[in-house]
Scaffold this motif. Structure first.
Motif, PDB file in Angstrom:
ATOM      1  N   LYS A 140       0.835  -1.204   0.000  1.00 34.97           N
ATOM      2  CA  LYS A 140       0.000   0.000   0.000  1.00 34.97           C
ATOM      3  C   LYS A 140       0.869   1.254   0.000  1.00 34.97           C
ATOM      4  O   LYS A 140       0.543   2.250  -0.630  1.00 34.97           O
ATOM      5  N   SER A 141       2.010   1.182   0.671  1.00 34.92           N
ATOM      6  CA  SER A 141       2.918   2.333   0.765  1.00 34.92           C
ATOM      7  C   SER A 141       3.570   2.684  -0.573  1.00 34.92           C
ATOM      8  O   SER A 141       4.167   3.748  -0.702  1.00 34.92           O
ATOM      9  N   ALA A 142       3.453   1.806  -1.573  1.00 35.85           N
ATOM     10  CA  ALA A 142       4.043   2.080  -2.888  1.00 35.85           C
ATOM     11  C   ALA A 142       3.253   3.144  -3.648  1.00 35.85           C
ATOM     12  O   ALA A 142       3.773   3.743  -4.589  1.00 35.85           O
ATOM     13  N   PHE A 143       2.038   3.394  -3.232  1.00 36.23           N
ATOM     14  CA  PHE A 143       1.180   4.356  -3.920  1.00 36.23           C
ATOM     15  C   PHE A 143       1.242   5.711  -3.231  1.00 36.23           C
ATOM     16  O   PHE A 143       1.397   5.802  -2.014  1.00 36.23           O
ATOM     17  N   SER A 144       1.092   6.752  -4.011  1.00 36.58           N
ATOM     18  CA  SER A 144       1.200   8.114  -3.467  1.00 36.58           C
ATOM     19  C   SER A 144      -0.013   8.505  -2.635  1.00 36.58           C
ATOM     20  O   SER A 144       0.093   9.394  -1.785  1.00 36.58           O
ATOM     21  N   SER A 145      -1.147   7.846  -2.858  1.00 39.66           N
ATOM     22  CA  SER A 145      -2.339   8.181  -2.079  1.00 39.66           C
ATOM     23  C   SER A 145      -3.222   6.954  -1.901  1.00 39.66           C
ATOM     24  O   SER A 145      -3.115   5.969  -2.649  1.00 39.66           O
ATOM     25  N   GLN A 146      -4.101   7.046  -0.936  1.00 40.72           N
ATOM     26  CA  GLN A 146      -5.059   5.978  -0.677  1.00 40.72           C
ATOM     27  C   GLN A 146      -5.987   5.793  -1.884  1.00 40.72           C
ATOM     28  O   GLN A 146      -6.327   4.673  -2.248  1.00 40.72           O
ATOM     29  N   SER A 147      -6.361   6.880  -2.522  1.00 38.46           N
ATOM     30  CA  SER A 147      -7.270   6.785  -3.676  1.00 38.46           C
ATOM     31  C   SER A 147      -6.608   6.070  -4.856  1.00 38.46           C
ATOM     32  O   SER A 147      -7.264   5.316  -5.574  1.00 38.46           O
ATOM     33  N   ASP A 148      -5.295   6.294  -5.058  1.00 36.39           N
ATOM     34  CA  ASP A 148      -4.581   5.566  -6.117  1.00 36.39           C
ATOM     35  C   ASP A 148      -4.549   4.067  -5.816  1.00 36.39           C
ATOM     36  O   ASP A 148      -4.755   3.241  -6.701  1.00 36.39           O
ATOM     37  N   PHE A 149      -4.275   3.733  -4.559  1.00 35.08           N
ATOM     38  CA  PHE A 149      -4.247   2.327  -4.140  1.00 35.08           C
ATOM     39  C   PHE A 149      -5.603   1.673  -4.388  1.00 35.08           C
ATOM     40  O   PHE A 149      -5.691   0.565  -4.934  1.00 35.08           O
ATOM     41  N   GLU A 150      -6.666   2.349  -4.005  1.00 37.24           N
ATOM     42  CA  GLU A 150      -8.008   1.800  -4.192  1.00 37.24           C
ATOM     43  C   GLU A 150      -8.370   1.683  -5.674  1.00 37.24           C
ATOM     44  O   GLU A 150      -8.986   0.698  -6.094  1.00 37.24           O
TER      45      GLU A 150
END
Length: 163
Positions: A140-150
């Motif tokens: 999850k930490s690889a993404f810049s934001s929670q919305s990108d991860f989702e």
């Protein structure tokens, strides 16, 4: 058309997370039995107390070894990954509707969504399976934001049909 970026590292922390997620996904019964193995220690002590020496010692010795199998597997995975040319490098990912692009120092690869045979989505990260036991881990930490991860999680869910 939206593209999403991610940056992961090929390091020990990421490999441990991927290993734990893989075990939870592909071998859930093993994880359940893992804690049962610890019960072999008091059972062995009881057997020793009752006079059954051979089986009692066997339970005391084998229980913790079976419990530690996950640790041994992770050690083997991490030890073998140290010889990889990708060890310690940053992996840059680009997710689009048509493909996944992976890039690192001296390596570049584009993969179609159809090349993946399975995926495992977790609140901690994403596993993308090329084969039964060969996967990419995206914490999850690889993404810049929670919305990108989702958004990438939803994309993986719709583009990769699980077997």
């Amino acid at each position: 058309m939206s593209e999403y970026q991610a940056m992961s590292r090929f390091d020990v922390k990421t490999l441990k997370l991927g290993s734990a997620m893989h075990m939870r996904n592909r071998h859930p019964i093993f994880l359940l039995f893992r804690y049962f193995y610890l019960l072999l220690v008091p059972i062995g002590a009881l057997l020793l107390y009752l006079g059954e020496r051979t089986f009692g010692f066997l339970c005391i010795l084998v229980g913790p070894l079976l419990f530690m199998r996950k640790t041994f597997w992770q050690y083997r995975l991490i030890h073998s990954s140290k010889s990889s040319p990708q060890a310690g490098q940053e992996l840059h990912w680009t997710f689009s509707e048509k493909k996944i692009h992976q890039e690192s120092k001296g390596h570049e690869k584009s993969l179609k969504w159809s090349e993946f045979e399975d995926r495992y989505l977790s609140p901690k990260g994403i596993l993308l399976y090329l084969q039964k036991d060969q996967y990419f881990i995206l914490p999850k930490s690889a993404f810049s934001s929670q919305s990108d991860f989702e958004a990438v999680s939803r994309m993986c869910e719709t583009k990769i049909t699980a077997l």
